[in-house]
Structures are given as structure tokens and as C-alpha cells.
Write a protein that holds these residues in place. Structure first.
Motif: not given
Length: 373
Positions: A17, A38-41, A43, A62, A66, A69, A262
Motif C-alpha cells: 500500500v 494492493s487494496n489493503n495491507e 492483501e 505499507f 495499516g 490490517n 476481502r
């Protein structure tokens, strides 16, 4: 330049991220087409895990804000299966520089958090000996341990603009099925059909819970990666594997509750478009592994969602003939493909758990993938 150290040590991609602290590093990897946003950590951790299982050597990056996450896939996927990754985490909330109030608590506990989950870390600033730190990284990762670099503001050289991303032209989704027979079949039949109808030199990543336990009960196989944690991460792991093993079919067997957890992960599958990825959704509209509670899938049209994410093809089926024909078509055509199968909600409480440890199964899966073309 710091990028040269990472390149020399074989870290061949970045997954994570964005953080402005890393702009120069992100630019370097993007220019080499090795940057994955990625969309979030969480992932990011899962995609990197898939790449590592398949022989890659990614960096996960990241902001420390985050970190929360990422904790679940780090502890229940990375640490449980002993998949060594290098983490690069920016130190937001550093008292020396001041920061926004939402970063202050995480700034105080970032290093201790890594220590508490068994990952050694080093703080990167201008005074550190980078060669010494890379020796520590190499030593830990050679023992199957992850390592974390906590990066202070200003460590990387400043850059004004990130390299622009070019929007890809993606063809419209092809719908294989439009009619429903309303004859739901058992999950066991579906998994067995998938096993028998995908090419021999495929690999299968199954979601946590009864899906993995039922796959195992149908015959243990070195090509199977049974997830025992990190719910919702199976399709991201599959993406990571597929990005390395481009000539082999990668089969993801997902569950409705897990995918909803997710859902944004599907956007990365569509964006990077692995041609050999088949994403199966086994949908019984429930959290069967935890007692059969209903899932919110009862109100969700996953086929339309997959189409909205621009998968190459979508099939929604609930009978054996349609499932077999859909698999056959997808194997012959470029993906990524999405096949949803509506199944009965029937539980066999005697499904065995894999008798081997997660670490053993991960090592075996790595060996299997290394022998594929």
C-alpha cells in the motif's frame, strides 16, 4: 542508491500500500514492472506469500498505520506456514518529526509489535549501516524467518512525482452461463469435479475451514495448499502464485464468507489478469465451518460483481454438466475466470484436518511448484 542493494540481494518485486516515504523505491520497481499496489495491507501480505511460495522474493510495504490490517495474515499465514518475507514499514507517528494524531499510538508500538509476533526488526535512518542490516536480513530469511525494516521519514531520497500508471484496455466479460437449473449439488461433488477436470500440472489453493478439510479428505496431494487461517486471502495467494507460474493453471477454491471478507482482492486479479487463474466460488450462503450461521452472500450477485471487476469470463452454475463444461472452456481460454457454484448446506462434522503441520504442507507445496515448468 538503496534500490541497488535490494536488487543485488534478489528482492525482485514490491507488493503493498503506497506511502510517500517510499516514492523513490516504488518508482524504481514500477519502471521494472515489478510494483504491485494492493487494496489493503493484508492483501499485500497474501499476494507476497503466493509469490514467495512460487519462487519469488517480494518486499511487502505499507505504513505502520495499516499494520493492524496485516496482522492476521502475518500471524496465521506467514508465521504459521513459516513463509519468510521482508517487510518495509514506514514509521508514521515518529515523535522526532511530529505527525497527524491518528499515527501517534502506532508510532510508539510498531517495533514492539513486530517483536511480539516473533519478527526481528531494524529502524532505517541515515546513520544505519545498510550492509550490516542486509546481513541480518539474509541470516534470518535463510532460517525461514521474516524480517522488518522500519523506515524513518527522509531515509529514501525525495522524488516529486510517481511514474504515471497507464490504464489497461480490458475486454468485456464473457458470460458462459445465463440460466439456472436450481438443482444445487453437494460441495464434495464440486470439489471432486474440480480435482478431476483441471490439468494434472495445476496447483490448488483452498480457503480455510471445511473447504480445505474436504479437499484433504478427497485425497491428499502435494499440489494442494490448504489454508488454515487468513480467511479471505486465498484468491490473493493464488494471484501471487499465478504471477510467477504463468504457464500453469492456478486453481483457487474460495468460499462465500471468505470472499466477502476481502472482496476488493478481485480488482487486483482483474488488473494483473493472470491467464491461467481459475477462481472458483463455492457458495452455500453460510459460515458452515463455524456452525452454519448465514452469510451475507444470500443477497449478493457474485457473477455481476466478477463482471464488474472485468474477469475474462463468468459462469454461475448449480449442476454437474454446466460445471464440467465451464471448466473445460476456461482451461482452453485466457483468464482470469470466475466460476460460482451454488451448493447445498450440508455438513459432515467428521472431516479430517490435515495430519501434517502447515509448515510441512507449505514446504511440500513449494517443492511441487519448483518442479513445474
Amino acid at each position: 542508491m538503496i534500490f541497488d542493494y535490494f536488487k543485488k540481494e534478489g528482492f525482485n518485486s514490491m507488493v503493498g500500500v503506497p506511502c510517500s516515504y517510499f516514492n523513490s523505491m516504488m518508482n524504481c520497481y514500477h519502471k521494472n514492472k515489478k510494483l504491485i499496489i494492493s487494496n489493503n495491507e493484508g492483501e499485500a501480505v497474501a499476494i507476497a506469500a503466493g509469490k514467495k511460495l512460487a519462487g519469488g522474493n517480494p518486499i511487502v510495504f505499507f505504513q505502520n498505520s495499516g499494520f493492524g490490517n496485516a496482522l492476521n495474515p502475518i500471524t496465521s499465514l506467514i508465521q504459521t506456514n513459516k513463509i519468510p518475507l521482508l517487510f518495509m514499514v514506514s514509521l508514521r507517528g515518529d515523535k522526532l518529526f511530529g505527525d497527524e494524531p491518528q499515527h501517534l499510538i502506532m508510532g510508539k508500538i510498531t517495533k514492539n509489535l513486530f517483536t511480539s509476533i516473533g519478527i526481528r526488526s531494524e529502524i532505517l535512518d541515515s546513520s544505519k549501516n545498510i550492509k550490516m542490516i542486509f546481513r541480518k536480513i539474509k541470516d534470518d530469511m535463510s532460517e525461514g524467518k521474516s524480517f522488518a525494516l522500519i523506515v524513518k521519514k527522509g531515509f529514501f531520497e525525495k522524488t516529486k512525482n510517481l511514474t504515471k500508471f497507464v490504464k489497461k484496455k480490458i475486454p468485456k466479460t464473457y458470460f458462459l452461463t445465463k440460466k439456472k437449473s436450481l438443482k444445487k449439488i453437494s460441495r464434495r461433488n464440486v470439489i471432486n469435479i474440480i480435482k478431476k477436470n483441471v490439468p494434472t500440472k495445476s496447483c490448488i489453493i483452498s480457503s480455510t475451514g471445511f473447504l480445505s478439510r474436504e479437499l484433504y479428505s478427497l485425497g491428499d496431494d502435494s499440489r494442494n495448499f490448504y489454508m488454515v487461517g487468513a480467511m479471505g486471502c486465498s484468491c490473493s495467494i493464488s494471484l501471487g502464485v499465478a504471477m510467477i507460474k504463468k504457464n500453469n493453471n492456478v486453481i483457487c477454491i474460495d468460499g462465500d464468507g471468505a470472499l466477502l471478507m476481502r472482496l476488493g482482492s478481485m480488482s487486483n486479479i482483474s488488473h494483473y489478469r493472470p491467464k491461467k487463474l481459475l477462481h472458483f466460488l463455492i457458495n452455500n450462503e453460510s459460515h458452515e465451518s463455524t456452525g452454519g450461521q448465514f452469510s451475507n452472500a444470500i443477497n449478493v450477485n457474485f457473477g455481476q460483481i466478477a463482471s464488474g471487476f472485468n474477469y475474462a469470463s463468468v459462469s454461475v452454475c448449480d449442476d454437474i454438466e454446466t460445471l464440467i463444461s465451464s471448466i473445460s472452456w476456461c482451461i482452453k481460454n485466457d483468464g482470469p475466470h470466475f466460476i460460482e457454484v451454488k451448493v447445498k448446506k450440508i455438513t459432515d462434522p467428521d472431516f479430517p484436518r490435515p495430519s501434517e503441520t502447515p509448515e510441512f504442507n507449505a514446504r511440500r507445496f513449494i517443492n511441487y511448484l519448483s518442479n513445474l515448468e
